[in-house]
Design a protein around this motif. Sequence first.
Motif, short mmCIF file in Angstrom:
data_model
loop_
_atom_site.label_atom_id
_atom_site.label_comp_id
_atom_site.label_asym_id
_atom_site.label_seq_id
_atom_site.Cartn_x
_atom_site.Cartn_y
_atom_site.Cartn_z
N ALA A 18 -4.57 -20.92 1.03
CA ALA A 18 -3.98 -20.69 -0.29
C ALA A 18 -3.13 -19.42 -0.34
O ALA A 18 -2.37 -19.23 -1.29
CB ALA A 18 -5.10 -20.58 -1.33
N TYR A 19 -3.23 -18.57 0.68
CA TYR A 19 -2.54 -17.28 0.65
C TYR A 19 -1.03 -17.44 0.63
O TYR A 19 -0.47 -18.24 1.38
CB TYR A 19 -2.94 -16.41 1.85
N GLN A 25 4.79 -6.64 -3.38
CA GLN A 25 3.85 -5.70 -2.78
C GLN A 25 4.51 -4.78 -1.74
O GLN A 25 3.87 -3.88 -1.24
CB GLN A 25 2.71 -6.45 -2.09
N VAL A 26 5.77 -5.04 -1.41
CA VAL A 26 6.44 -4.26 -0.36
C VAL A 26 7.64 -3.52 -0.92
O VAL A 26 8.47 -4.09 -1.63
CB VAL A 26 6.89 -5.18 0.79
N ASP A 43 11.25 4.02 5.34
CA ASP A 43 9.90 4.07 4.77
C ASP A 43 9.53 2.67 4.31
O ASP A 43 10.30 2.02 3.59
CB ASP A 43 9.83 5.02 3.58
N ILE A 44 8.36 2.20 4.74
CA ILE A 44 7.87 0.89 4.34
C ILE A 44 6.48 1.09 3.76
O ILE A 44 5.62 1.70 4.39
CB ILE A 44 7.79 -0.08 5.54
N GLU A 45 6.27 0.56 2.57
CA GLU A 45 4.96 0.67 1.93
C GLU A 45 4.53 -0.69 1.41
O GLU A 45 5.26 -1.35 0.67
CB GLU A 45 5.01 1.67 0.77
N ALA A 46 3.35 -1.12 1.85
CA ALA A 46 2.75 -2.35 1.34
C ALA A 46 1.58 -1.95 0.46
O ALA A 46 0.71 -1.20 0.90
CB ALA A 46 2.28 -3.25 2.48
N THR A 47 1.58 -2.42 -0.76
CA THR A 47 0.53 -2.06 -1.70
C THR A 47 -0.22 -3.30 -2.14
O THR A 47 0.23 -4.42 -1.94
CB THR A 47 1.12 -1.34 -2.93
N ALA A 51 -7.01 -6.78 1.56
CA ALA A 51 -7.08 -8.13 2.12
C ALA A 51 -5.73 -8.84 2.02
O ALA A 51 -5.47 -9.79 2.75
CB ALA A 51 -8.16 -8.95 1.41
N GLU A 52 -4.85 -8.39 1.15
CA GLU A 52 -3.50 -8.96 1.04
C GLU A 52 -2.48 -8.09 1.77
O GLU A 52 -1.65 -8.60 2.52
CB GLU A 52 -3.10 -9.10 -0.42
N ALA A 53 -2.54 -6.79 1.57
CA ALA A 53 -1.55 -5.87 2.14
C ALA A 53 -1.57 -5.89 3.67
O ALA A 53 -0.52 -5.75 4.31
CB ALA A 53 -1.78 -4.46 1.62
N ILE A 54 -2.72 -6.09 4.27
CA ILE A 54 -2.83 -6.07 5.73
C ILE A 54 -2.03 -7.21 6.37
O ILE A 54 -1.55 -7.08 7.49
CB ILE A 54 -4.32 -6.10 6.18
N PHE A 55 -1.84 -8.30 5.65
CA PHE A 55 -1.07 -9.43 6.20
C PHE A 55 0.41 -9.09 6.37
O PHE A 55 1.12 -9.79 7.08
CB PHE A 55 -1.21 -10.67 5.32
#
Length: 98
Positions: A18-19, A25-26, A43-47, A51-55
């Motif tokens: 379902a993801y 988020q980026v 600069d790259i930031e995922a927020t 469990a979602e940002a790590i993907f």
Amino acid sequence: MQATCPYLEPAYLDFLAAYRFKPSQVQVSFVPRAPDSDEGRIDIEATGPWAEAIFWEVPLLSTLSEIYFNTVDKDWNYDGQTRTSTGLCNGVQRVDDG
């Protein structure tokens, strides 16, 4: 995937099925070394929830690497790039030049 990875819980497989990535988020920005410079850093930031940002890690770093080698280090090749995974984990083959 359940048949090939029976150690993964059905709930986790459902989560993966379902993801969907959320581009909101980026945030990516270029920070120039000096005003009007085309040299600097990205600069790259995922927020978001871990469990979602790590993907985002693999696709973002893969894209960044591809951009780098297509625009900056164009003469790169595999000469001298022997990598060995010996001792890192079971079941991983050694990778050699050729």
